[in-house]
Design an enzyme around this catalytic site. Structure first.
Site, PDB file in Angstrom:
ATOM      1  N   ARG A 112      -0.780  -2.662  -6.642  1.00 35.34           N
ATOM      2  CA  ARG A 112      -1.051  -3.663  -5.822  1.00 35.34           C
ATOM      3  C   ARG A 112      -1.873  -4.136  -6.699  1.00 35.34           C
ATOM      4  O   ARG A 112      -1.797  -5.929  -5.841  1.00 35.34           O
ATOM      5  CB  ARG A 112      -1.466  -2.812  -4.369  1.00 35.34           C
ATOM      6  N   TYR A 167     -10.116  -9.056  -4.134  1.00 32.30           N
ATOM      7  CA  TYR A 167      -9.549  -8.114  -4.342  1.00 32.30           C
ATOM      8  C   TYR A 167      -8.450  -8.709  -6.070  1.00 32.30           C
ATOM      9  O   TYR A 167      -8.388  -7.641  -6.766  1.00 32.30           O
ATOM     10  CB  TYR A 167      -7.578  -7.667  -3.513  1.00 32.30           C
ATOM     11  N   HIS A 176      -3.485  -9.122   3.906  1.00 38.04           N
ATOM     12  CA  HIS A 176      -5.063  -9.082   3.989  1.00 38.04           C
ATOM     13  C   HIS A 176      -5.603  -9.841   5.697  1.00 38.04           C
ATOM     14  O   HIS A 176      -4.463 -11.253   5.891  1.00 38.04           O
ATOM     15  CB  HIS A 176      -5.857  -9.578   3.035  1.00 38.04           C
ATOM     16  N   ARG A 192       0.877  -0.881  -0.022  1.00 33.36           N
ATOM     17  CA  ARG A 192      -0.371   0.001   0.181  1.00 33.36           C
ATOM     18  C   ARG A 192       0.866   0.984  -0.376  1.00 33.36           C
ATOM     19  O   ARG A 192       2.383   1.105   0.239  1.00 33.36           O
ATOM     20  CB  ARG A 192      -1.076   0.419   1.159  1.00 33.36           C
ATOM     21  N   HIS A 203      -2.293   2.137  -6.718  1.00 32.96           N
ATOM     22  CA  HIS A 203      -3.345   0.893  -5.924  1.00 32.96           C
ATOM     23  C   HIS A 203      -3.306  -0.094  -7.355  1.00 32.96           C
ATOM     24  O   HIS A 203      -3.363  -1.302  -6.854  1.00 32.96           O
ATOM     25  CB  HIS A 203      -4.397   1.250  -5.467  1.00 32.96           C
ATOM     26  N   LYS A 216      -1.641  -1.665   8.471  1.00 32.47           N
ATOM     27  CA  LYS A 216      -3.191  -1.590   8.700  1.00 32.47           C
ATOM     28  C   LYS A 216      -2.862  -1.708  10.200  1.00 32.47           C
ATOM     29  O   LYS A 216      -2.954  -2.947  10.566  1.00 32.47           O
ATOM     30  CB  LYS A 216      -4.452  -2.002   8.051  1.00 32.47           C
TER      31      LYS A 216
END
Length: 358
Positions: free
Chosen positions: A282, A314, A305, A187, A279, A211
């Site tokens: 990605r 995704y 994830h 990211r 992105h 995250k």
């Protein structure tokens, strides 16, 4: 009996007020004199004392900062401050107010779903505190949001992008960024937060903070090593603070916004689609891994994830790979020879006229 001036309550933090209200102690107002001194005596009412919805919101955001990433907190903050602008009242908003807010500020189903999710998280927090007894978002239905497949580049397009030279100021830095984004699927927030000490060039591994401040190990390619080495030795400005890998001309850590601009500039220069972003690389990283035979669990770990379902949405699989899979796996799609069918068996049987007459 303790004495508290009611005028001082406005400056108190909400957590302190909650502890006072739930303690069960009795209080009296010291701002009143004479015979009226004890007229406010009685058990402190949480509803009367906490009649300040903006305060609830700020306390909720403060609580979020302990468990969510800065980007997540920023997203919650934007949605909730829009609500405070729409509804300036101090009372907890009703279901109708929240419904009107969503209709006025979220025209797209996906935006409405995100804002409703924010509201539900807020009111779950208020329920735990005992501020509200009923969640006003329960009667609000989550809109149906059609899931769109992520956009990715072809391998040829990626090669063209990596070979582009759109920067005159910091070409080595920009090249290293593009190589690393595609080689790792990071990211953009993860990319700009990398420190030089996070990299291990010998094992081609680095530690990434994703995250929720969760760390994972990511592998990078030989071409990334070459690009990073050229940038570090020939162009990197010594950081003013910390040990940032990617820096600007002043030695400050490169921002996510600057990284977006760099990718956009190189994409336009190399003839990529206008919507190409960090992105997009990605998405391309994950899609090309799947096209090359990587299993979904591995891709999930590399992307960081928590839920495998997120990776399934995704990383869409290319039409070519789907076609090959069906052709190789489904019995009706296999060549005739592979199914053991001879050419003679495919010839139509000659009709027997006498049998037809019978």
């Amino acid at each position: 009996m303790q004495s508290i001036d009611h005028r001082t309550f406005a400056g108190w933090r909400r957590s302190l007020i909650l502890r006072l209200a739930s303690s069960g102690h009795w209080w009296q107002c010291s701002s009143c004199g004479g015979p009226d001194r004890f007229q406010h005596r009685g058990k402190l009412s949480l509803r009367n004392l906490m009649n300040d919805f903006p305060g609830y919101v700020e306390q909720f955001l403060t609580n979020l900062r302990a468990s969510k990433s800065p980007n997540s907190v920023r997203a919650y903050s934007i949605d909730l401050h829009q609500l405070l602008e729409f509804y300036p009242g101090s009372e907890v908003p009703t279901t109708e107010v929240l419904r009107s807010f969503l209709r006025a500020t979220a025209s797209l189903p996906r935006t409405r779903a995100r804002k409703l999710s924010t509201l539900r998280t807020l009111f779950r927090f208020l329920l735990r505190l005992g501020v509200v007894e009923v969640d006003p978002t329960q009667e609000l239905e989550m809109p149906f949001a059609r899931k769109t497949l992520p956009k990715s580049l072809t391998q040829a397009q990626v090669e063209s992008l990596l070979e582009s030279k759109a920067s005159d100021r910091s070409p080595l830095r920009d090249q290293a960024m593009l190589e690393l984004l595609y080689a790792t699927g990071l990211r953009v927030s993860e990319l700009v937060s990398i420190n030089l000490g996070d990299l291990d060039f010998r094992t081609r591994r680095m530690i990434v903070t994703g995250k929720g401040s969760k760390q994972r190990i990511v592998l990078f390619s030989d071409s990334s090593v070459r690009a990073l080495t050229a940038y570090i030795e020939g162009e990197r400005v010594r950081p003013v603070e910390s040990d940032a890998l990617f820096t600007n001309a002043s030695g400050g850590r490169l921002t996510a916004r600057s990284a977006h601009r760099i990718v956009k500039r190189n994409a336009v220069n190399s003839g990529m689609p206008p919507a190409t972003t960090t992105h997009t690389l990605r998405h391309s990283f994950a899609t090309h891994l799947l096209d090359g035979g990587a299993d979904l669990k591995t891709v999930q770990q590399l992307l960081g994830h928590e839920d495998l379902a997120t990776t399934q949405v995704y990383t869409h699989v290319s039409i070519e790979r789907l076609r090959d899979t069906v052709a190789n796996a489904h019995p009706k799609s296999k060549p005739n020879e592979a199914r053991g069918v001879t050419s003679s068996e495919l010839e139509p049987e000659k009709s027997d006229s006498s049998a037809e007459n019978r």
